[in-house]
Design an enzyme around this catalytic site. Structure first.
Site, PDB file in Angstrom:
ATOM      1  N   ASN A   9       0.858  -1.184   0.000  1.00 18.87           N
ATOM      2  CA  ASN A   9       0.000   0.000   0.000  1.00 18.87           C
ATOM      3  C   ASN A   9       0.894   1.235   0.000  1.00 18.87           C
ATOM      4  O   ASN A   9       1.491   1.574   1.018  1.00 18.87           O
ATOM      5  CB  ASN A   9      -0.889  -0.051   1.262  1.00 18.87           C
ATOM      6  CG  ASN A   9      -1.712   1.202   1.453  1.00 18.87           C
ATOM      7  OD1 ASN A   9      -1.795   2.058   0.574  1.00 18.87           O
ATOM      8  ND2 ASN A   9      -2.329   1.319   2.625  1.00 18.87           N
ATOM      9  N   TRP A  10       0.976   1.881  -1.148  1.00 21.27           N
ATOM     10  CA  TRP A  10       1.902   3.010  -1.290  1.00 21.27           C
ATOM     11  C   TRP A  10       1.351   4.302  -0.690  1.00 21.27           C
ATOM     12  O   TRP A  10       2.061   5.302  -0.612  1.00 21.27           O
ATOM     13  CB  TRP A  10       2.242   3.226  -2.769  1.00 21.27           C
ATOM     14  CG  TRP A  10       3.011   2.094  -3.396  1.00 21.27           C
ATOM     15  CD1 TRP A  10       3.502   0.973  -2.752  1.00 21.27           C
ATOM     16  CD2 TRP A  10       3.382   1.948  -4.774  1.00 21.27           C
ATOM     17  NE1 TRP A  10       4.151   0.165  -3.655  1.00 21.27           N
ATOM     18  CE2 TRP A  10       4.092   0.731  -4.903  1.00 21.27           C
ATOM     19  CE3 TRP A  10       3.178   2.732  -5.924  1.00 21.27           C
ATOM     20  CZ2 TRP A  10       4.600   0.292  -6.120  1.00 21.27           C
ATOM     21  CZ3 TRP A  10       3.681   2.283  -7.133  1.00 21.27           C
ATOM     22  CH2 TRP A  10       4.382   1.079  -7.231  1.00 21.27           C
ATOM     23  N   LYS A  11       0.092   4.296  -0.327  1.00 20.05           N
ATOM     24  CA  LYS A  11      -0.549   5.482   0.268  1.00 20.05           C
ATOM     25  C   LYS A  11      -0.318   6.711  -0.612  1.00 20.05           C
ATOM     26  O   LYS A  11      -0.236   6.570  -1.833  1.00 20.05           O
ATOM     27  CB  LYS A  11      -0.059   5.682   1.718  1.00 20.05           C
ATOM     28  CG  LYS A  11      -0.227   4.390   2.536  1.00 20.05           C
ATOM     29  CD  LYS A  11      -0.023   4.563   4.016  1.00 20.05           C
ATOM     30  CE  LYS A  11      -0.242   3.228   4.719  1.00 20.05           C
ATOM     31  NZ  LYS A  11      -0.088   3.320   6.165  1.00 20.05           N
ATOM     32  N   HIS A  95      -9.440   1.110   5.065  1.00 21.82           N
ATOM     33  CA  HIS A  95      -8.139   1.276   5.723  1.00 21.82           C
ATOM     34  C   HIS A  95      -8.302   2.206   6.921  1.00 21.82           C
ATOM     35  O   HIS A  95      -9.118   3.135   6.892  1.00 21.82           O
ATOM     36  CB  HIS A  95      -7.115   1.847   4.732  1.00 21.82           C
ATOM     37  CG  HIS A  95      -5.735   1.846   5.288  1.00 21.82           C
ATOM     38  ND1 HIS A  95      -5.277   2.842   6.115  1.00 21.82           N
ATOM     39  CD2 HIS A  95      -4.731   0.948   5.178  1.00 21.82           C
ATOM     40  CE1 HIS A  95      -4.035   2.548   6.485  1.00 21.82           C
ATOM     41  NE2 HIS A  95      -3.679   1.411   5.927  1.00 21.82           N
ATOM     42  N   GLU A  97      -6.654   4.621   7.966  1.00 23.98           N
ATOM     43  CA  GLU A  97      -6.484   6.059   7.695  1.00 23.98           C
ATOM     44  C   GLU A  97      -7.762   6.643   7.102  1.00 23.98           C
ATOM     45  O   GLU A  97      -8.110   7.797   7.359  1.00 23.98           O
ATOM     46  CB  GLU A  97      -5.271   6.269   6.781  1.00 23.98           C
ATOM     47  CG  GLU A  97      -3.974   6.088   7.572  1.00 23.98           C
ATOM     48  CD  GLU A  97      -2.845   5.433   6.807  1.00 23.98           C
ATOM     49  OE1 GLU A  97      -2.834   5.457   5.569  1.00 23.98           O
ATOM     50  OE2 GLU A  97      -1.946   4.865   7.478  1.00 23.98           O
ATOM     51  N   GLU A 167      -5.228  -4.968  10.762  1.00 17.26           N
ATOM     52  CA  GLU A 167      -4.214  -3.940  10.962  1.00 17.26           C
ATOM     53  C   GLU A 167      -4.493  -3.192  12.260  1.00 17.26           C
ATOM     54  O   GLU A 167      -5.311  -2.271  12.286  1.00 17.26           O
ATOM     55  CB  GLU A 167      -4.238  -2.950   9.794  1.00 17.26           C
ATOM     56  CG  GLU A 167      -3.978  -3.583   8.451  1.00 17.26           C
ATOM     57  CD  GLU A 167      -3.419  -2.579   7.455  1.00 17.26           C
ATOM     58  OE1 GLU A 167      -2.327  -2.833   6.934  1.00 17.26           O
ATOM     59  OE2 GLU A 167      -4.048  -1.539   7.220  1.00 17.26           O
ATOM     60  N   GLY A 173       2.517   2.366  10.782  1.00 19.42           N
ATOM     61  CA  GLY A 173       3.433   3.490  10.599  1.00 19.42           C
ATOM     62  C   GLY A 173       4.134   3.920  11.874  1.00 19.42           C
ATOM     63  O   GLY A 173       4.732   4.991  11.937  1.00 19.42           O
ATOM     64  N   SER A 213       3.546  -2.012  10.334  1.00 22.43           N
ATOM     65  CA  SER A 213       5.004  -2.004  10.536  1.00 22.43           C
ATOM     66  C   SER A 213       5.689  -3.317  10.135  1.00 22.43           C
ATOM     67  O   SER A 213       6.708  -3.684  10.719  1.00 22.43           O
ATOM     68  CB  SER A 213       5.345  -1.620  11.979  1.00 22.43           C
ATOM     69  OG  SER A 213       4.878  -0.306  12.248  1.00 22.43           O
ATOM     70  N   GLY A 234       2.822  -1.100   4.332  1.00 16.08           N
ATOM     71  CA  GLY A 234       2.829   0.319   3.983  1.00 16.08           C
ATOM     72  C   GLY A 234       4.240   0.796   3.711  1.00 16.08           C
ATOM     73  O   GLY A 234       4.799   0.577   2.635  1.00 16.08           O
ATOM     74  N   GLY A 235       4.848   1.431   4.713  1.00 13.94           N
ATOM     75  CA  GLY A 235       6.163   2.059   4.559  1.00 13.94           C
ATOM     76  C   GLY A 235       7.203   1.183   3.862  1.00 13.94           C
ATOM     77  O   GLY A 235       7.915   1.633   2.951  1.00 13.94           O
TER      78      GLY A 235
END
Ligand code: PGA
Length: 252
Positions: A9-11, A95, A97, A167, A173, A213, A234-235
């Site tokens: 997930n590149w956000k 998600h 966010e 999640e 993150g 993470s 993600g990151g």
């Protein structure tokens, strides 16, 4: 057998050139991991560029969100037909966010899940508790509420098309990864919920990713858990080597 599924997930990161570079680097190695389903989720605006970069490779792609209405006056939104037009196979829904920053509710997520399934997009539906909820011991209740709200009204057949991502919000993150035991406990609980709401066949068929993470150095332990079928990253998905390092942790 559930096929492991690792998703990136590149956000809201990267520019067009960076998205193409990253997708190309992952796509170049994707065929080495035929036992794993692999997909990336670029910002919607770069999906077309990523489509071209991964053409002819096993790397899949999808969107980070979609709107449930088929068309019309919904400024800023994207329809399922538009994603299909771009060749997407997947869409991430609910998600944390979107739930916690953009105010998305279980009812909205549910409408999106139905729209995605009707369009033959595979929804990756995210659930997860806040730190305060974990500390209050209400994780199980939160997961149940999100499951029942976000996935209401699905037939057993539809449910089996869905991928769930657990999640924990406190792990996203933050560098604080859930312990393998914490992840496994919730994943097992999700299977129990599916066995209660549907049947054992559905509970055993649906893939449940862990997210929060995940990186190459901690993925092996989490992915080794019986009920963890992959990861939503993600990151660490923003660097090809790191992402592929996670993929390499999936046992054959
Ligand atoms: P993270 O994000 O890997 O950066 O924690 C996971 C996610 O939000 O899907």
């Amino acid at each position: 057998m559930r096929r492991p599924f690792i998703a990136g997930n590149w956000k809201m990161n990267l520019d067009r050139a960076g998205a193409v570079e990253l997708a190309s680097a992952i796509a170049a190695k994707a065929a080495d991991y035929g036992h794993v389903e692999l997909a990336v989720f670029p910002p919607t605006i770069y999906i077309e560029a990523v489509r071209d970069a991964v053409a002819g490779t096993p790397l899949g792609y999808g969107a980070q969100n979609v709107y449930f209405e088929p068309k019309g006056a919904f400024t800023g939104e994207t329809s399922t037909a538009m994603l299909i037009d771009l060749g997407c196979d997947y869409v991430i829904l609910g998600h944390s966010e979107r739930r916690h920053i953009l105010g998305e509710t279980d009812a909205e997520v549910n409408q999106k899940v139905h729209a995605a399934l009707a369009a033959k997009l595979v929804p990756i539906v995210c659930v997860g508790e806040l730190l305060a909820e974990r500390e209050a011991g209400t994780t199980g209740d939160v997961i149940r509420r999100q499951f029942d709200g976000s996935l209401a009204g699905l037939s057993a057949e539809q449910m089996q098309q869905v991928v769930i991502a657990y999640e924990p919000v406190w792990a996203i993150g933050t560098g604080k990864v859930a312990t393998p035991e914490q992840a496994e406990e919730v994943h097992k609980d999700l299977r129990k919920i599916m066995a209660d709401r549907y049947n054992i066949t559905v509970a055993e068929a649906v893939r449940i990713q862990y997210g929060g993470s995940v990186k190459a150095s901690n993925a092996a332990e989490i992915l080794a858990q019986e009920n963890v079928d992959g990861a939503l990253v993600g990151g660490a998905s923003l660097q090809a080597d790191e992402f592929l390092g996670i993929v390499a942790c999936v046992s054959r």
